[in-house]
Scaffold this motif. Structure first.
Motif, short mmCIF file in Angstrom:
data_model
loop_
_atom_site.label_atom_id
_atom_site.label_comp_id
_atom_site.label_asym_id
_atom_site.label_seq_id
_atom_site.Cartn_x
_atom_site.Cartn_y
_atom_site.Cartn_z
N CYS A 1 0.81 -1.23 0.00
CA CYS A 1 0.00 0.00 0.00
C CYS A 1 0.84 1.28 0.00
N GLY A 2 2.15 1.17 0.13
CA GLY A 2 3.01 2.35 0.04
C GLY A 2 3.17 3.15 1.33
N SER A 3 2.52 2.72 2.41
CA SER A 3 2.63 3.48 3.67
C SER A 3 3.98 3.25 4.35
N VAL A 4 4.27 4.09 5.33
CA VAL A 4 5.52 3.91 6.08
C VAL A 4 5.40 2.76 7.07
N LEU A 5 6.56 2.31 7.54
CA LEU A 5 6.63 1.12 8.38
C LEU A 5 7.21 1.46 9.75
N LEU A 6 6.93 0.59 10.70
CA LEU A 6 7.66 0.63 11.97
C LEU A 6 8.17 -0.78 12.23
N LEU A 7 9.19 -0.89 13.06
CA LEU A 7 9.74 -2.21 13.36
C LEU A 7 9.27 -2.71 14.71
N GLU A 8 9.05 -4.00 14.78
CA GLU A 8 8.66 -4.61 16.05
C GLU A 8 9.46 -5.87 16.28
N ASP A 9 9.78 -6.10 17.54
CA ASP A 9 10.44 -7.35 17.93
C ASP A 9 9.33 -8.33 18.33
N LEU A 10 9.20 -9.42 17.59
CA LEU A 10 8.15 -10.40 17.90
C LEU A 10 8.32 -11.00 19.28
N ASP A 11 9.54 -10.93 19.77
CA ASP A 11 9.81 -11.52 21.09
C ASP A 11 9.89 -10.47 22.19
N PHE A 12 9.31 -9.29 21.93
CA PHE A 12 9.36 -8.22 22.92
C PHE A 12 8.75 -8.67 24.25
N SER A 13 7.70 -9.50 24.17
CA SER A 13 7.04 -9.91 25.41
C SER A 13 7.96 -10.74 26.31
N GLU A 14 8.96 -11.38 25.69
CA GLU A 14 9.97 -12.09 26.49
C GLU A 14 10.64 -11.15 27.50
N LEU A 15 10.80 -9.89 27.04
CA LEU A 15 11.50 -8.92 27.89
C LEU A 15 10.68 -8.60 29.14
N LYS A 16 9.38 -8.84 29.07
CA LYS A 16 8.52 -8.53 30.22
C LYS A 16 8.75 -9.49 31.38
N LYS A 17 9.41 -10.61 31.10
CA LYS A 17 9.72 -11.56 32.18
C LYS A 17 10.74 -10.99 33.15
#
Ligand SMILES: *Cc1c(COP(=O)(O)O)cnc(C)c1O
Ligand SMILES: [Zn+2]
Length: 481
Positions: free
Chosen positions: A36-52
């Motif tokens: 669709c041509g929109s801008v992107l952001l990056l995410e770590d799929l394992d970010f929730s691991e950090l909540k431990k």
């Protein structure tokens, strides 16, 4: 986890499209969504691991790393787990970016302005602007990509209002092969100091007529059709690196940002995106318990984001503007590419922190110059964009948006030396009429030549010293001890 060891956490990075929500793996360089041509952001799929790991433990880890002798963790990557945690130690480029000081307003400046605030001097980064934060991350990612793909030549390209090209050229020159740097500048629209930087780093410096927005369009076309690595803030790896600004603000105040107001000048809107994203991640991990309030600041001469948020919520419409010449030249952008990111993050920020958590204020060119000159006369090193932040704070107070008992952190995004030409125009009353700046003549400062050049000729040093001293005594009306 010890400060001396490289972190163990590894994440899986994915691009998320802000238009259609599509997700794509982060192992190739994407700038906009192929669907669709929109801008992107990056995410770590394992970010929730950090909540431990509890927030208090993260604070301890980051505090410990702030004093690490470990090169890869010395700069912005002391926040490794929150940035690009798939990089290996050998990928990380650290040229001393980040760890910039927060300097409280001098007592006299506080008294003169009547507000309680500090400057975070991001001009004390290696290429003298905050752009180094994003570049350190983008170049570390490029190294990772080159290593994985065994690329033997990569041309890095950016359009710039001056500081992006300075940073990109410096990092490319440091990393060396297979990277080569090309920068595209709007002719006559960057300061001589900013122009000297990519030249000194050995980059190919190409100029085009027009303003930044025009150069940006050219670079976008190139990135679409040719094998080049785009380093503008469409490159979402830069946004990640710039999040380190938020982490550092929190760390400086011992992880307590309640009652803080963070002022950020808005140009292409990457920085304010990163700042909000950074605070939200820390809140999510329990590293901070409250969000600070974030204020974007724009000049009347380049104010599309202000216009958007100034309209009543029901009929907000995104419309780029045509810019007028601005002393906040590094933010002189009428069609910021990161606007969709701001919109998304502002929604989340307001959701988590209330209506007043995100605001945009507007300032005049006159206010920007007056504020920069005033700050620097009181011992600071603000650039014009730093002046813009102070002007924004003063306007926010007048509008009742900033109150008693609050404290502000202003982003001095570059070093004042990069913009000394505007200071000179102020002191010599030399602004072209388009800027609309009339200097306060009482603040003008200029060197005074005490003796003619000829006074040094044909006399010995001792005689000259007496002559010179006499001239100083006379000028200052000094009294003998
Ligand atoms: C790039 C830049 C800005 C604008 O930042 P954005 O991320 O484009 O909004 C402000 N000040 C300075 C000194 C800059 O170099
Ligand atoms: Zn999309």
């Amino acid at each position: 986890m010890q400060g001396k060891e490289f972190p163990a956490h590894r994440g899986r990075m994915e691009y998320v499209c802000l238009g259609c929500g599509a997700r794509r793996p982060g192992d190739s360089l994407l700038y906009t969504c192929p669907d669709c041509g929109s801008v992107l952001l990056l995410e770590d799929l394992d970010f929730s691991e950090l909540k431990k790991t509890p927030g208090t433990e993260w604070r301890r880890i980051f505090d410990e790393r702030a004093a690490t002798p470990h090169t890869a963790l010395r700069g912005i990557f002391r926040f490794y787990e929150m940035l690009a945690p798939m990089l290996e130690e050998e990928d990380i480029v650290c040229l001393g970016e980040g760890q910039t000081p927060i300097v409280e307003a001098s007592p006299s400046l506080r008294a003169a302005t009547g507000v309680d605030f500090a400057y975070k001097n991001d001009g004390q980064n290696p290429s003298a602007s905050f752009k180094d934060r994003g570049m350190a991350c983008a170049f570390s990612y490029l190294k990772w990509l080159c290593r994985r793909n065994r690329w033997d030549e990569v041309l890095t390209v950016c359009a710039s209002t001056g500081d992006t090209s300075a940073a990109a050229a410096m990092y490319a020159a440091y990393v060396g092969a297979p990277l080569k740097s090309v920068v595209l500048l709007p002719h006559g629209k960057v300061t001589p100091q900013q122009l000297s930087q990519p030249l000194g780093s050995g980059a190919t410096v190409l100029e085009l007529p027009g303003v930044f927005d025009d150069c940006m369009k050219v670079v976008e076309l190139l990135a679409e059709k040719y094998r080049v690595a785009l380093l503008n803030s469409k490159n979402s790896w830069r946004i990640l690196g710039q999040e380190s600004y938020a982490y550092e603000v929190a760390q400086w105040y011992n992880w307590n940002v309640t009652g803080q107001c963070v002022f950020v000048p808005v140009g292409n809107a990457g920085n304010i995106t990163a700042v909000m994203s950074g605070f939200l991640k820390m809140l999510d991990l329990g590293i901070i318990t409250d969000l600070p309030r974030v204020f974007g600041v724009q000049s009347e001469h380049a104010d599309p984001v202000w216009r958007y948020y100034d309209a009543p919520k029901e009929n907000r419409q995104w419309k780029p503007v045509t810019v007028q010449p601005s002393v906040a030249q590094a933010a002189m952008i009428g069609n910021p590419v990161s606007f969709p990111r701001v919109k998304r993050l502002a929604e989340r920020f307001i959701e988590a922190g209330g209506e007043r958590a995100f605001q945009v204020v507007r300032v005049t060119e006159q206010q920007i110059m007056d504020a920069m000159i005033q700050a620097n006369r009181h011992g600071h090193i603000a650039c014009t964009q730093g002046g813009e932040c102070l002007a924004g704070l003063l306007n926010a107070r007048s509008l009742g948006l900033f109150g008693e008992g609050e404290h502000a952190v202003l982003d001095a995004t570059a070093h004042s030396l990069k913009f000394s030409g505007f200071q000179n125009m102020y002191f010599t009353d030399g602004f072209p009429p388009e800027y609309g700046v009339t200097p306060d003549k009482r603040l003008a400062n200029k060197p005074e030549l005490l003796l003619p050049e000829s006074a040094r000729r044909g006399v010995d040093v001792a005689t000259f010293a007496r002559l010179g001293a006499d001239a100083v005594v006379k000028r200052l009306d000094l009294q003998a001890k």
